[in-house]
Write a protein that holds these residues in place. Structure first.
Motif, PDB file in Angstrom:
ATOM      1  N   UNK A  10       0.822  -1.224   0.000  1.00  0.00           N
ATOM      2  CA  UNK A  10       0.000   0.000   0.000  1.00  0.00           C
ATOM      3  C   UNK A  10       0.853   1.271   0.000  1.00  0.00           C
ATOM      4  N   UNK A  11       2.029   1.207   0.598  1.00  0.00           N
ATOM      5  CA  UNK A  11       2.859   2.421   0.675  1.00  0.00           C
ATOM      6  C   UNK A  11       3.362   2.825  -0.717  1.00  0.00           C
ATOM      7  N   UNK A  12       3.485   1.846  -1.598  1.00  0.00           N
ATOM      8  CA  UNK A  12       3.955   2.133  -2.958  1.00  0.00           C
ATOM      9  C   UNK A  12       2.960   3.076  -3.648  1.00  0.00           C
ATOM     10  N   UNK A  13       1.686   2.834  -3.475  1.00  0.00           N
ATOM     11  CA  UNK A  13       0.643   3.653  -4.099  1.00  0.00           C
ATOM     12  C   UNK A  13       0.520   4.983  -3.366  1.00  0.00           C
ATOM     13  N   UNK A  14       0.458   4.927  -2.046  1.00  0.00           N
ATOM     14  CA  UNK A  14       0.259   6.156  -1.279  1.00  0.00           C
ATOM     15  C   UNK A  14       1.420   7.124  -1.486  1.00  0.00           C
ATOM     16  N   UNK A  15       2.644   6.615  -1.398  1.00  0.00           N
ATOM     17  CA  UNK A  15       3.824   7.472  -1.611  1.00  0.00           C
ATOM     18  C   UNK A  15       3.901   7.941  -3.054  1.00  0.00           C
ATOM     19  N   UNK A  16       3.551   7.034  -3.962  1.00  0.00           N
ATOM     20  CA  UNK A  16       3.667   7.322  -5.392  1.00  0.00           C
ATOM     21  C   UNK A  16       2.851   8.534  -5.825  1.00  0.00           C
ATOM     22  N   UNK A  17       1.705   8.744  -5.178  1.00  0.00           N
ATOM     23  CA  UNK A  17       0.848   9.857  -5.585  1.00  0.00           C
ATOM     24  C   UNK A  17       1.046  11.123  -4.769  1.00  0.00           C
ATOM     25  N   UNK A  18       1.779  10.985  -3.630  1.00  0.00           N
ATOM     26  CA  UNK A  18       1.857  12.092  -2.673  1.00  0.00           C
ATOM     27  C   UNK A  18       2.089  13.476  -3.281  1.00  0.00           C
ATOM     28  N   UNK A  19       3.144  13.567  -4.099  1.00  0.00           N
ATOM     29  CA  UNK A  19       3.544  14.907  -4.548  1.00  0.00           C
ATOM     30  C   UNK A  19       2.995  15.273  -5.923  1.00  0.00           C
ATOM     31  N   UNK A 134       2.982  -6.516 -22.163  1.00  0.00           N
ATOM     32  CA  UNK A 134       4.277  -6.783 -21.562  1.00  0.00           C
ATOM     33  C   UNK A 134       3.988  -7.246 -20.152  1.00  0.00           C
ATOM     34  N   UNK A 135       4.949  -7.847 -19.490  1.00  0.00           N
ATOM     35  CA  UNK A 135       4.670  -8.397 -18.160  1.00  0.00           C
ATOM     36  C   UNK A 135       5.410  -7.609 -17.080  1.00  0.00           C
ATOM     37  N   UNK A 136       4.690  -7.215 -16.050  1.00  0.00           N
ATOM     38  CA  UNK A 136       5.265  -6.506 -14.906  1.00  0.00           C
ATOM     39  C   UNK A 136       5.258  -7.445 -13.695  1.00  0.00           C
ATOM     40  N   UNK A 137       5.924  -7.019 -12.623  1.00  0.00           N
ATOM     41  CA  UNK A 137       6.015  -7.909 -11.453  1.00  0.00           C
ATOM     42  C   UNK A 137       4.758  -7.876 -10.595  1.00  0.00           C
ATOM     43  N   UNK A 138       3.950  -6.829 -10.737  1.00  0.00           N
ATOM     44  CA  UNK A 138       2.754  -6.747  -9.906  1.00  0.00           C
ATOM     45  C   UNK A 138       1.767  -5.758 -10.468  1.00  0.00           C
ATOM     46  N   UNK A 139       0.600  -5.685  -9.841  1.00  0.00           N
ATOM     47  CA  UNK A 139      -0.483  -4.836 -10.352  1.00  0.00           C
ATOM     48  C   UNK A 139      -0.432  -3.398  -9.864  1.00  0.00           C
ATOM     49  N   UNK A 140       0.563  -3.044  -9.007  1.00  0.00           N
ATOM     50  CA  UNK A 140       0.559  -1.696  -8.424  1.00  0.00           C
ATOM     51  C   UNK A 140       0.801  -0.602  -9.470  1.00  0.00           C
ATOM     52  N   UNK A 141       1.835  -0.776 -10.296  1.00  0.00           N
ATOM     53  CA  UNK A 141       2.081   0.242 -11.332  1.00  0.00           C
ATOM     54  C   UNK A 141       0.902   0.341 -12.296  1.00  0.00           C
ATOM     55  N   UNK A 142       0.362  -0.780 -12.795  1.00  0.00           N
ATOM     56  CA  UNK A 142      -0.837  -0.668 -13.630  1.00  0.00           C
ATOM     57  C   UNK A 142      -1.999   0.038 -12.911  1.00  0.00           C
TER      58      UNK A 142
END
Ligand code: 6GU
Length: 476
Positions: A10-19, A134-142
């Motif tokens: 969850x921190x990947x998404x929350x931090x990713x959008x912060x700024x 293409x294949x990614x390691x997880x669904x967070x970036x998508x």
């Protein structure tokens, strides 16, 4: 809009959008972003949420129960649109983003490892979506890609409301090249025409650049664009009867689902609307089989289509018991088209865009399409009010498929030209966008016909019918 993201990170998404712009929209509370850690719903004292696949194979799978419990914790079992990010999904597009932007609440489910136990997907997921081949390691970036694309379409998220209409993919064309100061850089000069101040010429130049670029790098898109152009040209031969289709195509709202000769089926994804005209009962029946199942409304041009759509959905209506019933006639309208290019004079001077503070005012006076509908119109910034001494005395706006309407003037202020001013104002705004203003008037509303004709709109000789899906008991 409320967005929940079910993930192991969850921190990947929350931090990713912060700024970012999206993070700012979350601060302004236009948007709420809420990460849910699937691990918090582990059944295991070691917080384990994965296990080996039955039948063997590489990697681990997320187990059904923790995913289900995480999903339950946000939905409470309600039917909330739930998107599973997977390379096996439907490719994500701009029109999908437009449709999702209309939802109140979304759940994104991000897989990891080799995937998720199929059984929990069957019980929770409404949409399987991929962001590319293409294949990614997880669904967070998508998920972040989708959230970014959807959120920027929500009114108030971007500063500049018109920018979404000028960008790439609008009407299947890529965006034209842009230039800023200085006028000469590395010996390259800004194209002369952009300095000319001639807005019509500039628009033509940009369209031409868009077309050449799209043809070269995206022949698939260009083919779609060309086909819509050909259909639009064809429909223009009977402009008043098909103005709804023409404008939906021109404004980049409608996709062609079927077009063969006189048989046409268009779908406007963002308002779940099908527009259909058929040369015969047989071709009409065939086309209806291709209408998306989620269609909420139909605009039909022939009576026989209404009979099919209003049927109880008997098994004789199509292949393998397909049924097209389940719709009811809402109204029958003539269409009215403003064919001039010149703006109209607006006598009443105090006309302003309405905001949410006027929702009660509009909602209590325009009941035809329900309060939620009116709220969405205001939110989209397409409702305008006439004011006298700072109080609203009437309003008009644009329907969600793009026709003029929602007109109302206070009893005490009628016969003073306020309705004419309101409608003229909206016609002018529509012209500014390069569109053709049109409206639909219910058969028998002579007062409205008189107003439209006074403004110089021309009436169609045939009618169209609006049909709406019959709501099942228990549905909102
Ligand atoms: Cl949605 N997920 C993963 N893991 N890889 C992808 C994708 C999604 N879309 C493209 N590649």
């Amino acid at each position: 809009m409320k967005i929940h993201i079910l993930t192991l990170f969850p921190e990947m998404i929350e931090k990713g959008f912060q700024s970012s712009i999206i993070g700012k929209a979350a601060q302004k509370e236009i948007l709420s972003l809420h990460g849910v850690d699937i691990r918090d719903y582990s059944l295991d004292k070691h917080n384990k949420v994965d296990d080996y696949p039955y039948g063997g194979g590489a990697g681990m799978l997320l187990q059904a129960e923790p995913v289900f419990n995480a999903w339950q914790s946000v939905t409470g079992g309600r039917a909330v649109r739930t998107i599973y990010l997977t390379p096996q999904g439907t490719p994500f597009t701009q029109s999908m983003a437009e449709e999702l932007a209309g939802e109140e609440e979304l759940v994104f489910l991000c897989g990891h490892y080799e995937g998720i136990d199929r059984r929990v997907l069957e019980e929770t997921v409404t949409d399987y979506v991929s962001i590319g081949d293409y294949v990614l390691t997880g669904g967070e970036l998508p998920a972040m890609v989708m959230i970014d694309a959807v959120a920027r379409l929500i009114p108030g998220v971007l500063g500049n409301e018109s920018s979404a209409e000028e960008e790439s993919f609008f009407n299947d064309l890529l965006e034209y090249p842009q230039y800023t100061r200085p006028e000469v850089w590395h010996n390259k000069k800004v194209p002369e025409i952009l300095l000319s101040g001639d807005h019509r010429k500039i628009a033509q130049w940009r369209l031409e650049k868009s077309r050449r670029l799209t043809e070269k790098v995206r022949p698939d898109l260009y083919e779609k664009y060309e086909r819509k152009q050909r259909l639009t040209d064809r429909l223009l031969k009977d402009k008043r009867n098909y103005i709804h289709m023409i404008e939906s195509l021109r404004r980049g709202r409608a996709e062609i689902i079927w077009w063969e000769g006189e048989d046409i089926l268009l779908y406007d994804r963002s308002c779940k609307l099908c527009m259909i005209t058929a040369a015969s009962k047989e071709s009409g029946r065939l086309m209806l089989a291709y209408a998306p199942k989620e269609t909420e409304s139909f605009v039909t041009s022939q009576v026989f289509l209404n009979e099919m759509l209003c049927g109880s959905g008997g098994s004789d209506m199509g292949d393998e018991g397909e049924s097209y019933g389940g719709y009811e006639i809402h109204c029958e309208c003539y269409q009215l088209v403003y064919t001039q290019k010149v703006p109209l004079p607006v006598k009443h001077k105090d006309i302003r865009q309405l905001t949410m503070e006027h929702l009660d005012y509009v909602g209590s006076r325009y009941s035809y399409d329900g309060r939620e509908y009116v709220e969405a119109r205001i939110r989209e910034g397409v409702m305008y009010g006439a004011f006298v001494e700072n109080a609203p005395v009437g309003f008009a706006g644009m329907h969600n498929e793009g026709s003029l309407g929602l007109l109302y003037v206070e009893e005490a202020y009628r016969r003073q030209g306020i309705a004419v001013s309101l409608e003229s104002y909206i016609i002018n705004r529509t012209l500014e966008k390069g569109w053709t203003p049109y409206g639909q008037v219910i058969v028998g509303n002579e007062e409205s016909f008189a107003l439209q004709e006074k403004l110089g709109l021309y009436r169609s000789d045939r009618t169209v019918w609006w049909l709406e899906k019959i709501k099942q008991k228990g549905q909102a």
